[in-house]
Design an enzyme around this catalytic site. Structure first.
Site, PDB file in Angstrom:
ATOM      1  N   LYS A 114      23.094  -6.703  -7.888  1.00 34.07           N
ATOM      2  CA  LYS A 114      22.621  -6.695  -9.276  1.00 34.07           C
ATOM      3  C   LYS A 114      22.601  -8.106  -9.841  1.00 34.07           C
ATOM      4  O   LYS A 114      21.678  -8.479 -10.585  1.00 34.07           O
ATOM      5  CB  LYS A 114      23.521  -5.795 -10.120  1.00 34.07           C
ATOM      6  CG  LYS A 114      23.195  -5.849 -11.613  1.00 34.07           C
ATOM      7  CD  LYS A 114      24.054  -4.910 -12.423  1.00 34.07           C
ATOM      8  CE  LYS A 114      23.708  -5.031 -13.913  1.00 34.07           C
ATOM      9  NZ  LYS A 114      24.418  -4.046 -14.749  1.00 34.07           N
ATOM     10  N   HIS A 147      -6.040  14.681  20.276  1.00 35.90           N
ATOM     11  CA  HIS A 147      -5.980  14.766  18.820  1.00 35.90           C
ATOM     12  C   HIS A 147      -4.960  15.822  18.366  1.00 35.90           C
ATOM     13  O   HIS A 147      -5.268  16.684  17.537  1.00 35.90           O
ATOM     14  CB  HIS A 147      -7.357  15.057  18.219  1.00 35.90           C
ATOM     15  CG  HIS A 147      -8.395  14.046  18.586  1.00 35.90           C
ATOM     16  ND1 HIS A 147      -8.154  12.696  18.593  1.00 35.90           N
ATOM     17  CD2 HIS A 147      -9.697  14.197  18.969  1.00 35.90           C
ATOM     18  CE1 HIS A 147      -9.246  12.050  18.955  1.00 35.90           C
ATOM     19  NE2 HIS A 147     -10.200  12.931  19.198  1.00 35.90           N
TER      20      HIS A 147
END
Length: 526
Positions: free
Chosen positions: A150, A286
């Site tokens: 922070k 596929h």
């Protein structure tokens, strides 16, 4: 609350005067501590980390000396103190903070080096109990990391030994740590604690959520495995996340693409159902299986699988459930195959297949199992989650609903076709005979159309459907599907059942002399 706009935050290199080191993974901590000491940095540490640094004859101060309060509760409380967190959160470019820190005798800490108790590794142990898991939940570590991250304009935070090299280089060359580096490491720190908390939350979800429920909160935290050249199409950015290396080793050929990963996922899911089967070969294109067969040898299984559809496999992928031998490798090598997956490759097979530089060869390290129990799909505004279906239907799971009982051969063919149809996109129809797919119909809006495609493909390949078993991933809504199957030559039908017209479908099967079984389980795959 007095806030500093980001544009006004100090962006100059940050001098390091005081550092707090407290790590569970002590990899390379001594070279880092030595570099800090050489740079004149005061070192503060805790427990085992302090002992290791001191053992290397590097001066270090215990946190308890700083706080004036001894470590307590079996080490659970060490760094949770205002003299520590005030030093981490104080904004040394913000005059009110500086004045307050002086009044409270809080000295700044410009560097935090912390990594956390190994919760994920501990809970991966089969002997781990909830009590052991709970003791591996770090409290002080995440608190320090978040505080330092922070306050990244004034504090640098390191959470991984992989960062130490860049830090030491910047410390030596820049006489301080650049703002961009501090911001980058702060980002990595927040990702680190987010991932840590996700693993803890998921562990408690597994403890408390019933098997037939989904958790109230979906937590997904996966590290990036690699960036990809593009996604499904070249204009789409893409990356792959997670732990794929636990399951596969792509030891030869180009990097796997986005579409390759989808194909490999489909292949691994199918072959998991053939783990205990005879030598089996499956061909995909596929994400859709276009030929599957089992036989006494892989070579025979390949020939039968390829015979199902001799056109679609070009540019497809092949997966087998046994070590790939030279003879099978030679047969596969006769057509262009993009990916070959096997649990292992014989030396002769590797020597042959590696001659094509761009072909991907993948060793399957372990079968898919409970570790991949959840499936997720992104949708608008969120995601879908479901349990993976790893069950394999057995003979005793079948319910015969026709007057004619199926023969043992028909039962084997029905169970084989049922394994396959589970991995074909809905609406799905599979004709099989002698542990070989004869016709596959996939992804149609009508079940009859799916059957017609399967029939057309089989006839195009010159394959007879006489004596086949037909599997349908969902119930036949009308008798016409069964009638078409019988007309094509099928003698046995396996389907979930559950239609309001089941009786009509059964009557049609009886009239046509078919054997039909219900599984009671639908296998939609969208």
């Amino acid at each position: 609350m007095s806030l500093q706009p980001l544009a006004e935050l100090p962006e100059h290199p940050l001098p390091i005067n005081r550092a707090l080191l407290s790590v569970s993974d002590k990899t390379d901590i001594i070279p880092l501590a030595g570099a800090l000491h050489k740079a004149g940095v005061e070192l503060i540490s805790t427990g085992g980390t302090a002992r290791k640094i001191r053992g290397a004859e590097i001066p270090v101060t215990d946190v308890s000396e700083v706080t004036g309060f001894e470590e307590c509760l079996d080490g659970r409380v060490k760094t949770l103190h205002p003299l520590i967190h005030g030093g981490l959160l104080g904004r040394t470019s913000h005059e009110p903070d500086v004045k307050e820190m002086k009044r409270l005798n809080i000295d700044p800490i410009e560097l935090v080096v912390v990594n956390l108790y190994p919760f994920q590794q501990a809970t991966a142990d089969p002997d781990c109990t909830p009590a052991i898991a709970t003791e591996h939940i770090d409290i002080g570590g995440p608190t320090m990391i978040r505080a330092a991250a922070k306050n990244f304009p004034h504090v640098c935070v390191l959470t991984s030994p992989a960062q130490y090299g860049d830090f030491r280089k910047a410390l030596k060359e820049k006489q301080g740590i650049p703002f961009a580096k501090r911001q980058q490491w702060a980002k990595e720190a927040f990702n680190h604690t987010a991932s840590y908390d996700t693993h803890i939350a998921d562990y408690f979800n597994e403890l408390t959520v019933k098997d037939d429920e989904q958790p109230e909160q979906l937590n997904i935290s996966l590290p990036k495995s690699q960036s990809l050249r593009y996604g499904e199409n070249p204009h789409q950015k893409a990356a792959v996340y997670g732990y794929q290396d636990e399951f596969i080793d792509c030891f030869h050929g180009k990097q796997l693409s986005y579409n390759n990963f989808l194909d490999v996922d489909s292949a691994l899911r199918l072959i998991a159902d053939f783990r205990d089967a005879p030598p089996t070969c499956a061909i995909f294109k596929h994400t859709v299986p276009c030929g599957i067969a089992s036989d006494k040898s892989l070579h025979r299984a390949w020939k039968k699988a390829f015979r199902t559809d001799t056109k679609s496999p070009f540019g497809g992928i092949v997966i087998v459930n046994r070590e790939l031998d030279r003879a099978t490798a030679e047969a596969i090598d006769e057509i262009f195959t993009e990916i070959i997956i096997a649990p292992s490759f014989s030396r002769e097979a590797r020597s042959l297949l590696e001659q094509k530089k761009n072909r991907r060869l993948i060793r399957q390290r372990q079968p898919l199992s409970k570790k991949t129990d959840k499936q997720f799909r992104s949708i608008f505004g969120g995601a879908l989650s479901q349990n993976t279906d790893f069950t394999v239907t057995a003979k005793e799971d079948l319910r015969v609903v026709t007057k004619r009982q199926p023969t043992e051969k028909e039962i084997r063919d029905m169970l084989f076709s049922w394994k396959v149809v589970k991995h074909v996109k809905s609406n799905a129809i599979v004709y099989a005979r002698d542990q070989q797919t004869i016709g596959i119909g996939t992804g149609q809006t009508s079940r009859v159309e799916a059957s017609q495609i399967a029939l057309a493909k089989a006839r195009e390949e010159g394959l007879s459907l006489a004596g086949t078993a037909i599997a349908s991933d969902a119930f036949f809504p009308f008798p016409d599907g069964v009638e078409a199957a019988a007309g094509a030559g099928a003698t046995a039908v396996i389907q979930p059942g559950g239609s309001i017209r089941d009786e009509q479908v059964i009557e049609a099967a009886d009239r046509l002399g078919l054997a039909m079984v219900f599984t009671g389980k639908r296998l939609f795959r969208h």
